[in-house]
Write a protein that holds these residues in place. Structure first.
Motif, PDB file in Angstrom:
ATOM      1  N   THR A 108       0.839  -1.157  -0.053  1.00  6.25           N
ATOM      2  CA  THR A 108      -0.130  -0.114  -0.164  1.00  6.25           C
ATOM      3  C   THR A 108       0.960   1.228  -0.006  1.00  6.25           C
ATOM      4  O   THR A 108       0.622   2.300  -0.660  1.00  6.25           O
ATOM      5  CB  THR A 108      -0.900   0.181   1.396  1.00  6.25           C
ATOM      6  OG1 THR A 108      -1.599  -1.269   1.262  1.00  6.25           O
ATOM      7  CG2 THR A 108      -1.832   1.166   1.351  1.00  6.25           C
ATOM      8  N   LEU A 109       1.867   1.183   1.004  1.00  6.47           N
ATOM      9  CA  LEU A 109       2.846   2.610   0.824  1.00  6.47           C
ATOM     10  C   LEU A 109       3.563   2.579  -0.288  1.00  6.47           C
ATOM     11  O   LEU A 109       3.664   3.811  -0.898  1.00  6.47           O
ATOM     12  CB  LEU A 109       3.687   2.366   2.018  1.00  6.47           C
ATOM     13  CG  LEU A 109       2.981   2.475   3.432  1.00  6.47           C
ATOM     14  CD1 LEU A 109       3.974   2.221   4.376  1.00  6.47           C
ATOM     15  CD2 LEU A 109       2.508   3.879   3.575  1.00  6.47           C
ATOM     16  N   ASP A 147       2.512   1.705  -3.370  1.00  6.09           N
ATOM     17  CA  ASP A 147       1.469   2.144  -4.470  1.00  6.09           C
ATOM     18  C   ASP A 147       1.260   3.590  -4.175  1.00  6.09           C
ATOM     19  O   ASP A 147       1.250   4.436  -5.153  1.00  6.09           O
ATOM     20  CB  ASP A 147       0.289   1.532  -4.471  1.00  6.09           C
ATOM     21  CG  ASP A 147       0.619   0.002  -4.910  1.00  6.09           C
ATOM     22  OD1 ASP A 147       1.366  -0.159  -5.571  1.00  6.09           O
ATOM     23  OD2 ASP A 147      -0.651  -0.743  -4.659  1.00  6.09           O
ATOM     24  N   GLU A 148       1.170   4.138  -2.749  1.00  3.06           N
ATOM     25  CA  GLU A 148       0.969   5.580  -2.716  1.00  3.06           C
ATOM     26  C   GLU A 148       1.901   6.412  -3.046  1.00  3.06           C
ATOM     27  O   GLU A 148       2.084   7.445  -3.904  1.00  3.06           O
ATOM     28  CB  GLU A 148       0.540   5.597  -1.069  1.00  3.06           C
ATOM     29  CG  GLU A 148       0.127   7.111  -0.918  1.00  3.06           C
ATOM     30  CD  GLU A 148      -0.155   6.895   0.680  1.00  3.06           C
ATOM     31  OE1 GLU A 148       0.193   8.312   1.220  1.00  3.06           O
ATOM     32  OE2 GLU A 148      -0.363   6.221   1.382  1.00  3.06           O
ATOM     33  N   LEU A 149       3.067   5.888  -2.731  1.00  2.00           N
ATOM     34  CA  LEU A 149       4.404   6.744  -3.207  1.00  2.00           C
ATOM     35  C   LEU A 149       4.769   6.803  -4.492  1.00  2.00           C
ATOM     36  O   LEU A 149       4.719   7.813  -5.111  1.00  2.00           O
ATOM     37  CB  LEU A 149       5.529   6.256  -2.479  1.00  2.00           C
ATOM     38  CG  LEU A 149       7.058   6.980  -2.798  1.00  2.00           C
ATOM     39  CD1 LEU A 149       6.883   8.291  -2.592  1.00  2.00           C
ATOM     40  CD2 LEU A 149       8.100   6.076  -2.041  1.00  2.00           C
ATOM     41  N   LYS A 150       4.496   5.682  -5.356  1.00  2.00           N
ATOM     42  CA  LYS A 150       4.619   5.672  -6.810  1.00  2.00           C
ATOM     43  C   LYS A 150       3.553   6.601  -7.402  1.00  2.00           C
ATOM     44  O   LYS A 150       3.841   7.407  -8.351  1.00  2.00           O
ATOM     45  CB  LYS A 150       4.458   4.246  -7.070  1.00  2.00           C
ATOM     46  CG  LYS A 150       4.799   4.043  -8.617  1.00  2.00           C
ATOM     47  CD  LYS A 150       4.909   2.601  -9.185  1.00  2.00           C
ATOM     48  CE  LYS A 150       5.087   2.416 -10.620  1.00  2.00           C
ATOM     49  NZ  LYS A 150       4.830   0.984 -10.936  1.00  2.00           N
ATOM     50  N   GLU A 151       2.285   6.320  -6.945  1.00  2.00           N
ATOM     51  CA  GLU A 151       1.151   7.235  -7.412  1.00  2.00           C
ATOM     52  C   GLU A 151       1.810   8.800  -7.405  1.00  2.00           C
ATOM     53  O   GLU A 151       1.511   9.627  -8.435  1.00  2.00           O
ATOM     54  CB  GLU A 151      -0.051   7.155  -6.611  1.00  2.00           C
ATOM     55  CG  GLU A 151      -1.200   7.887  -7.244  1.00  2.00           C
ATOM     56  CD  GLU A 151      -2.668   7.626  -6.684  1.00  2.00           C
ATOM     57  OE1 GLU A 151      -3.336   8.532  -6.353  1.00  2.00           O
ATOM     58  OE2 GLU A 151      -2.807   6.267  -6.053  1.00  2.00           O
ATOM     59  N   ASN A 152       1.857   9.083  -6.202  1.00  2.00           N
ATOM     60  CA  ASN A 152       2.368  10.703  -6.038  1.00  2.00           C
ATOM     61  C   ASN A 152       3.516  10.954  -6.799  1.00  2.00           C
ATOM     62  O   ASN A 152       3.637  12.282  -7.348  1.00  2.00           O
ATOM     63  CB  ASN A 152       2.927  10.991  -4.491  1.00  2.00           C
ATOM     64  CG  ASN A 152       1.541  10.898  -3.533  1.00  2.00           C
ATOM     65  OD1 ASN A 152       0.610  11.247  -4.055  1.00  2.00           O
ATOM     66  ND2 ASN A 152       1.851  10.453  -2.368  1.00  2.00           N
ATOM     67  N   LYS A 212       2.475  11.364 -10.496  1.00  2.00           N
ATOM     68  CA  LYS A 212       1.747  12.827 -10.466  1.00  2.00           C
ATOM     69  C   LYS A 212       2.636  14.078 -10.679  1.00  2.00           C
ATOM     70  O   LYS A 212       2.723  14.895 -11.473  1.00  2.00           O
ATOM     71  CB  LYS A 212       0.935  13.349  -9.266  1.00  2.00           C
ATOM     72  CG  LYS A 212      -0.346  12.187  -9.376  1.00  2.00           C
ATOM     73  CD  LYS A 212      -1.185  12.534  -8.023  1.00  2.00           C
ATOM     74  CE  LYS A 212      -2.515  11.570  -8.017  1.00  2.00           C
ATOM     75  NZ  LYS A 212      -3.191  11.890  -6.775  1.00  2.00           N
ATOM     76  N   GLN A 255       5.016  10.379   5.697  1.00  2.00           N
ATOM     77  CA  GLN A 255       3.848  11.175   5.952  1.00  2.00           C
ATOM     78  C   GLN A 255       3.274  11.055   6.868  1.00  2.00           C
ATOM     79  O   GLN A 255       2.759   9.688   7.132  1.00  2.00           O
ATOM     80  CB  GLN A 255       3.083  11.119   4.399  1.00  2.00           C
ATOM     81  CG  GLN A 255       1.953  12.219   4.439  1.00  2.00           C
ATOM     82  CD  GLN A 255       1.024  11.495   3.269  1.00  2.00           C
ATOM     83  OE1 GLN A 255       1.403  10.872   2.319  1.00  2.00           O
ATOM     84  NE2 GLN A 255       0.158  12.323   3.152  1.00  2.00           N
ATOM     85  N   ARG A 278       0.084  10.749   9.139  1.00  2.00           N
ATOM     86  CA  ARG A 278      -1.510  10.842   8.807  1.00  2.00           C
ATOM     87  C   ARG A 278      -2.280  11.428   9.964  1.00  2.00           C
ATOM     88  O   ARG A 278      -2.138  11.202  10.926  1.00  2.00           O
ATOM     89  CB  ARG A 278      -2.011   9.301   8.636  1.00  2.00           C
ATOM     90  CG  ARG A 278      -1.175   8.969   7.435  1.00  2.00           C
ATOM     91  CD  ARG A 278      -1.310   7.367   6.952  1.00  2.00           C
ATOM     92  NE  ARG A 278      -0.648   6.936   6.223  1.00  2.00           N
ATOM     93  CZ  ARG A 278      -0.964   6.879   4.895  1.00  2.00           C
ATOM     94  NH1 ARG A 278      -2.376   6.958   4.425  1.00  2.00           N
ATOM     95  NH2 ARG A 278      -0.106   6.232   3.806  1.00  2.00           N
TER      96      ARG A 278
END
Length: 60
Positions: A12-13, A15-20, A23, A58, A60
């Motif tokens: 999950t982490l 995927d989140e980092l890669k997505e950011n 962008k 990050q 939360r």
């Protein structure tokens, strides 16, 4: 082209980092190539050495 290695045992982490990062790349016209690792020992096995590391945390 920027090579980016991401090492974490939580998908999950990653995927989140890669997505950011995707962008950010789109906003800045940069091109990233990702290498995903789930175990830090791969750095020693493959002889990967980094001169500069960036650690992002990050709250939360």
């Amino acid at each position: 082209m920027f090579n980016i290695a991401i090492c974490d045992d939580e998908e999950t982490l990653i995927d989140e980092l890669k997505e950011n990062l995707i962008k950010y790349a789109a906003e800045t016209n940069k091109e990233f190539c990702f290498f995903i690792y789930h175990d830090g020992s791969v750095y020693f096995k493959e002889g990967i050495w980094f001169c500069q590391s960036l650690f992002c945390h990050q709250k939360r």
